[in-house]
Design a protein around this motif. Sequence first.
Motif, mmCIF file in Angstrom:
data_model
loop_
_atom_site.group_PDB
_atom_site.id
_atom_site.type_symbol
_atom_site.label_atom_id
_atom_site.label_comp_id
_atom_site.label_asym_id
_atom_site.label_seq_id
_atom_site.Cartn_x
_atom_site.Cartn_y
_atom_site.Cartn_z
ATOM 1 N N TYR A 242 0.832 -1.208 0.000
ATOM 2 C CA TYR A 242 0.000 0.000 0.000
ATOM 3 C C TYR A 242 0.861 1.252 0.000
ATOM 4 C CZ TYR A 242 -3.371 3.457 1.723
ATOM 5 O OH TYR A 242 -4.165 4.564 1.880
ATOM 6 N N SER B 68 -4.682 -7.623 -0.380
ATOM 7 C CA SER B 68 -3.697 -7.090 -1.317
ATOM 8 C C SER B 68 -4.279 -6.855 -2.704
ATOM 9 C CB SER B 68 -2.493 -8.037 -1.417
ATOM 10 O OG SER B 68 -2.879 -9.307 -1.904
ATOM 11 N N TYR C 274 -4.790 -3.237 -3.529
ATOM 12 C CA TYR C 274 -3.570 -2.468 -3.784
ATOM 13 C C TYR C 274 -2.968 -2.833 -5.135
ATOM 14 C CZ TYR C 274 -4.415 -2.257 1.206
ATOM 15 O OH TYR C 274 -5.002 -2.124 2.437
#
Length: 213
Positions: free
Chosen positions: A118, A164, A167
Amino acid sequence: MASNGRNMPESRPAGTRLAPQAGTVRWIACLALFLMIVGARWWMIGNYGSDVPWLDQWDAQAESMFKPYHDGTLTAASWFGPHNEHRILFTRILTFGLMLMNGQWDPRLEMAANAVLYAFVVCGLFMILSRDRSPRFMLVLTAVLAVISTFPFGATNTLLGFQSQFYFLAGFSFVAMYTLLKSRTGSLYWFGGVLSGGAALFSMGSGFMAPLV
């Protein structure tokens, strides 16, 4: 006119004098932003994170990836198959790699890795927005992005290892849109944008928006 005895500096364009200073400020601000984001998220993970998997982690990771791996039944469908309406290839690669490197499945390790991922995405956005800007603008931008990125808005995204994909989606989409718009068609950067747009398709279901743009 009378001289005061001092050697006066040669007159140069303002942009020439400020360019090295602005470049240094830009990289220092980017590093500071990266450390603030990672530090804030790691602090939250250290105090409130749990190593017990929850929500989608059980079916998207344990049932679909880790169990077939240990049973010797891991197939291509395990990597490219849909999770609900999403194709999360890069999330599977990341979590599987972390499991192998760590020797066991640890959601807290996934959270820590997601914080770094991130931070890279936010810093990439900072580098795009701060290009050819003044040091003052860069410092203001750093403060704004730091507030948005370090405060615990949507804390579940930080405290759930299986995040994830968001991101990856943002990162690949940023790269695709920026390089395709700012580079010559057919150039190396342009092809990088095409590949990033394709990668966004394997991040989340909404990844089709980047190549569409």
